[in-house]
Every structure is written in structure tokens, then in C-alpha cells.
Design an enzyme around this catalytic site. Structure first.
Site, PDB file in Angstrom:
ATOM      1  N   HIS A 156       0.806  -1.228   0.000  1.00  0.00           N
ATOM      2  CA  HIS A 156       0.000   0.000   0.000  1.00  0.00           C
ATOM      3  C   HIS A 156       0.837   1.274   0.000  1.00  0.00           C
ATOM      4  CE1 HIS A 156      -3.672  -2.200   0.452  1.00  0.00           C
ATOM      5  NE2 HIS A 156      -3.386  -2.646   1.663  1.00  0.00           N
ATOM      6  N   GLY A 164      -2.094   2.250   4.864  1.00  0.00           N
ATOM      7  CA  GLY A 164      -2.552   0.899   5.166  1.00  0.00           C
ATOM      8  C   GLY A 164      -1.547   0.034   5.902  1.00  0.00           C
ATOM      9  N   ASP A 205      -3.511 -10.878  -1.368  1.00  0.00           N
ATOM     10  CA  ASP A 205      -3.975 -10.196  -0.161  1.00  0.00           C
ATOM     11  C   ASP A 205      -5.444  -9.816  -0.345  1.00  0.00           C
ATOM     12  OD1 ASP A 205      -2.333  -8.550   2.242  1.00  0.00           O
ATOM     13  OD2 ASP A 205      -4.268  -7.694   1.721  1.00  0.00           O
ATOM     14  N   HIS A 236      -6.784  -7.115   0.398  1.00  0.00           N
ATOM     15  CA  HIS A 236      -6.832  -5.725  -0.029  1.00  0.00           C
ATOM     16  C   HIS A 236      -6.090  -5.568  -1.349  1.00  0.00           C
ATOM     17  CE1 HIS A 236      -7.148  -5.524   4.454  1.00  0.00           C
ATOM     18  NE2 HIS A 236      -8.153  -4.712   4.130  1.00  0.00           N
TER      19      HIS A 236
END
Length: 557
Positions: free
Chosen positions: A155, A163, A190, A192
């Protein structure tokens, strides 16, 4: 110690780890002691003593390494904030922070989920150094698989933490690999979306980014829409597979296997980087409410390793330390091609694995799966469109590489050089006054002579690709049988060069004209000519575009 069954045919695996390294990594406030638990459980299974593994300590990264991706201002702010906090903790009371530093921390995202902690800068250098050490093992050829479970911080942006990620070790590692491997495939499982990595290489065809993640309104980081396929040179070199809550092992691994195989068949990567975040596990506290297990993630990793390419395996998210420990231990064994007993051996942290005391995590039977057949079909439609266009771009790319290689090894003939410089088509043929003669002339594209031979004598209809049936069939492929995509006939010469944007649009037969979706903006970084991209409608997904000179210019800050 638990009994381990060794599977024949495994190669050496480099594992980046040391006692000091684990101590530094577990300073991260969101991760708890997950690295210590993983190391303890892996040792109890005897993985560190396996003759197939080579445990190496990380070499600390330098400031220059961080600047491969991050800005000077962000790196300096993280260093100064970390130093200031360390000095404050040696005092009895907390003095007021300089106003300038507080303002800078807000500017660079060093607040809230990325708050400054004691030893932050050392942590950043350690994480980046671990991934660089693992990448160097692949570059030097000392291992085919390298593991850094502390890496995978996908991130972090060039000038901002995000993040729980303070340093984007993935981008730094990929940039190191790109110096030695022309095509790198990045795979992210992941829960995300890997927004930082996608943005870094959104305009590059040197890296193909493939992300499987949850995408819903309000779910962090609110990026990773299926229409984000790359731009400029990188168009069709980015693929997002957005999922909803409740995805199961069977559904997830089926999608992963088919899409991953289809991408590798076309892109033909020379190295792979895989981010193995564990926050998609059903037990994760901060994850996206997927319903995956450690066995499901192990299946995905085994599919990647089956390609037998240099592979960098990284960690990522995961906020239940015990579940992360179970999962990464199983994934380490997967890299070593070792089969572990399900019952966890007794060791110092044995009680934490109650009540089951087993290695495998479990799904939640009451969690509803919101991934309908209609949603999966929509995902498949766009995936097919990307694959069709990727196939065309790669065939053109491979032809160009072949021509460059041929020119590189060509030996000039000085005695007959005047013959080589003569134009091949004589004037009468150039005017095409005799159709029969033109058919047999040397102006035919020899690379595609088989397809040309089957067409009418006059070549103009071929150049305009006026056969809609051909375009229609290229996109009517079933995602359930990705092998059929790999066996499609080569595109005709005009399609390979794509002189007509309208023609490329029709090749995928995907109706995007009325969609109101938009692509998210991207950040800027060094090395791959990435700049902030303006919002654009998704109706451009099936038309090949070129990036402006400004967007291809590397940063000079």
C-alpha cells in the site's frame, strides 16, 4: 519434532530470517508477534533444519535503495519522526512536538493507521533489505525460490505511508529484478488491493500486475476496479479480479488457477513476485470477510511454483498472529515441497493453538458467499477482453524482439552492400498494375504468410479486417476453458500493429460505451515513467492508446 515427508525434485530455497530481523519486524504495532510465532512453529516442524533450505540474514537497505521508489522528502520525514520519538521516549514526559514535524507527518501519512513508532526507520530499512536480499538470490541464481515473510507492503506510495505500510519493498524488489529479467509477473492474493504496486507500473509493460482482492464500496483502499487495465505502454498489462464477501477456497482457487495460467501463457514472464497476505483467511480480525483457509492459499502458491520460474515469495497483511503463523508455516513447507503432519508439535507457544492444535485454518460455515454466478461471469468477460488484447500485444512484442536479435547477429557484407540498399519492390510492382504479379511479389508479410495465403488476391480487405466473424470469435472464449484462449490463431498483420483504434475496440466485443465507471488516479515514481493519470472513462479499455511524452519521463526530484 513432527515427522516430515520429503517430496523428490525440490530445489534450494532461500529464506531471509535472523533473530535480530524478527525482533525488529515485530515492533510494528499492527502485527503483534506474528513473525516470532511463525519462526517458532516452523522450527518445531524442523523446517529450518531441512537440507533444502538456506537461511540467510538480511542485508540492511540503504537510503539510496529506498529512493528507488520513495521520494527524498518522505524518507527524510520518516527518519526524522522516528528519531524524534526515540529521543522523547528517553524522557519522563512527552514534550510538545515541533509544529513543522507534525505538519510533515500529516502530509506524508504518518498518522492513524501508519502512526510513527519507535524504530520506524530501522524497520523500513530492514523490510526493504530483506526483500532486496531475497531478490538478489534469484538474480545470482543461487536459488529458484526466495522467501521474505516480512515483505509484501503493497500500500505504501512514493511519498506517503498507507494501510500499515511504511515502505513499498515490493516495488523496490521488482525494480531490482527488472534489471535482470525483461518481464516480471506480480501476483497479489492479499484481501486488499495492491494499489501501491499497481500505480507504480500502470504505464509499464515490463511488469504485469495481477491482483485478487475484495472490492466493495467503502472497503480499503477502494481501488482495484476490474476496468483498471493499465494505460500507455502498460495497457492490458494490469488485471484486477475483484471479489465480494464470502469467497470460498473452491471458488477462489478455481478462478486463480484459470486466470493465472492464462496470463502466464500469454505474458511469458521470466520471473514472478507473489504477495501472500493472510488477511483473506476466515479468522482474520481486520480482513475483508472472505472465507478462505490456509489450504486454499497454499494451492494458489503451488500453482505459481509449478511454473518453475525464479519466484520471490513475500508476506503481506494478516492481523490474527496465530492464523498467520499457521498459514506461513504451511506456505514455507509448500515452497520446500514438504508435507507436514496436521497436528502441531509441542513447543513454547503450543497453548496458543488451542482448541484444535492443528496446522490448518478453518472456514466459517455461517458466512454467506456474495459472489454470485452473475458477478463471476462479469469478471470473466473483462478478463477475456484483457487476455485477447494482451495476446496481440505480446505477439507484436515478441516479433520485435526477434527482429532486434536478428539484426544484432547480422554480419554486414561490404562487397555487396550496394545490393542490400536497393529498394526491394521495383516501380512496376509498387504500382500494382498486375494483380497476379502483385500476389507473388516480395511485398507480402512473410511473418503471416499462411493467413494471407487464404485470403483473396487483393490485400486491402485484409488490412481493414472487415471480417466481423473473426473479431467476434476472438472474444467468445469461455473462462472455464482458458486453454482455448492460448490456442487461438495468430492475429492478422494489421491487428498486430493495430493501426486502427476502432478495429481494436471491436476485437473484444465488450460493450463499455455506456458505463459510467472511472479509473482511479495513480501516483508517480521513478524508473518506469509513471505519472499521475487523469480520470478517463472505461470505454477506452478496448482501444490501444499511447502515453504522452510527459508521462513517460522519469522523475528527477
Amino acid at each position: 519434532m513432527s515427522e516430515v515427508k520429503i517430496v523428490a525434485g525440490c530445489e534450494k530455497v532461500v529464506l531471509v530470517c535472523s533473530e535480530e530481523y524478527v525482533r525488529i519486524l515485530d515492533r510494528h504495532p499492527a502485527h503483534g508477534n506474528r513473525m516470532k510465532l511463525w519462526e517458532s512453529l516452523s522450527r518445531s516442524y524442523g523446517l529450518f533444519e531441512s537440507h533444502r533450505i538456506q537461511v540467510v540474514p538480511p542485508v540492511e537497505a540503504t537510503r539510496e535503495d529506498l529512493l528507488l521508489f520513495h521520494t527524498d522528502e518522505y524518507v527524510d520525514c520518516a527518519r526524522d519522526a522516528s528519531s524524534s520519538l526515540s529521543q522523547d521516549e528517553t524522557k519522563q514526559s512527552q514534550p510538545e512536538k515541533p509544529e513543522g514535524l507534525s505538519s510533515a507527518k500529516k502530509e506524508f501519512g504518518l498518522l492513524d493507521d501508519c502512526a510513527v513508532f519507535n524504530g520506524l526507520y530501522s524497520y523500513m530499512l530492514a523490510v526493504a533489505g530483506g526483500t532486496i536480499t531475497a531478490a538478489q538470490a534469484l538474480i545470482k541464481g543461487t536459488a529458484r525460490i526466495s522467501i521474505n515473510w516480512s515483505g509484501g507492503r503493497h500500500h505504501s506510495m512514493p511519498g506517503m505511508a498507507s494501510g500499515f505500510c511504511y515502505v513499498n519493498d515490493i516495488c523496490i524488489g521488482i525494480m531490482k529484478l527488472c534489471d535482470n529479467f525483461n518481464r516480471v509477473l506480480y501476483v497479489d492474493i492479499d484481501v486488499h488491493h495492491g494499489d501501491g504496486v499497481e500505480q507504480a507500473f500502470y504505464y509499464s509493460d515490463e511488469v504485469f500486475t495481477l491482483s485478487f482482492h475484495r472490492y466493495d464500496k467503502g472497503f480499503f483502499p477502494q481501488t482495484g476496479r476490474i476496468m483498471g487495465v493499465g494505460e500507455g505502454d502498460g495497457k492490458f498489462f494490469n488485471l484486477n479480479v475483484p471479489l465480494k464477501e464470502g469467497a470460498t477456497d473452491k471458488q477462489y482457487t478455481t478462478l486463480f488457477t484459470k486466470i493465472f495460467n492464462a496470463v502466464t501463457n500469454r505474458y511469458k514472464p521470466l520471473a514472478i513476485v507473489m504477495q501472500c497476505g493472510c488477511d483473506g483467511l476466515a479468522q482474520d480480525r481486520l480482513g475483508g470477510r472472505l472465507n478462505l483457509t490456509s489450504k486454499g492459499l497454499a494451492v494458489c502458491l503451488s500453482r505459481v511454483l509449478s511454473k518453475r520460474l525464479p519466484t520471490l515469495v513475500l508476506g503481506g497483511g494478516g492481523y490474527d498472529p496465530v492464523s498467520v503463523s499457521r498459514c506461513w508455516t504451511l506456505l514455507t513447507a509448500t515452497c520446500l515441497r514438504l508435507k507436514l503432519n496436521e497436528d502441531i508439535p509441542e513447543h513454547d507457544n503450543y497453548d496458543l493453538y488451542a482448541p484444535t492444535f492443528t496446522l490448518y485454518t478453518k472456514p466459517r460455515p455461517t458466512r454467506q458467499n456474495l459472489n454470485s454466478a452473475e458477478h463471476i461471469k462479469k469478471v470473466g468477460t473483462v478478463v477475456k477482453a484483457v487476455l485477447v488484447n494482451l495476446n496481440k500485444k505480446m505477439e507484436e512484442k515478441f516479433r520485435e524482439e526477434k527482429e532486434r536479435e536478428k539484426d544484432k547477429h547480422a554480419i554486414p557484407d561490404p562487397l555487396h552492400s550496394h545490393i542490400v540498399t536497393q529498394p526491394k519492390p521495383p516501380p512496376p510492382l509498387a504500382s500494382n498494375s498486375n494483380p497476379q504479379e502483385s500476389k507473388s511479389s516480395s511485398s507480402l508479410d512473410l511473418e503471416n504468410s499462411e493467413s494471407i495465403a487464404t485470403q483473396p488476391k487483393t490485400p486491402p480487405p485484409l488490412a481493414s479486417n472487415s471480417n466481423p466473424q473473426e473479431s467476434k470469435s476472438s472474444s467468445s472464449l469461455d473462462l472455464e476453458t482458458p486453454e482455448s484462449i492460448a490456442t487461438q490463431p495468430k492475429p492478422r498483420p494489421p491487428l498486430a500493429s493495430n493501426p486502427n483504434p476502432q478495429e481494436s475496440k471491436s476485437s473484444s466485443s465488450l460493450d463499455l460505451e455506456n458505463s459510467e465507471s472511472r479509473l482511479a488516479g495513480v501516483g508517480a515514481t521513478r524508473g518506469f515513467g509513471v505519472t499521475v493519470r487523469e480520470n478517463s472513462t472505461i470505454s477506452s479499455i478496448c482501444t490501444t492508446s499511447t502515453v504522452s511524452p510527459a508521462s513517460k519521463r522519469p522523475r528527477t526530484s
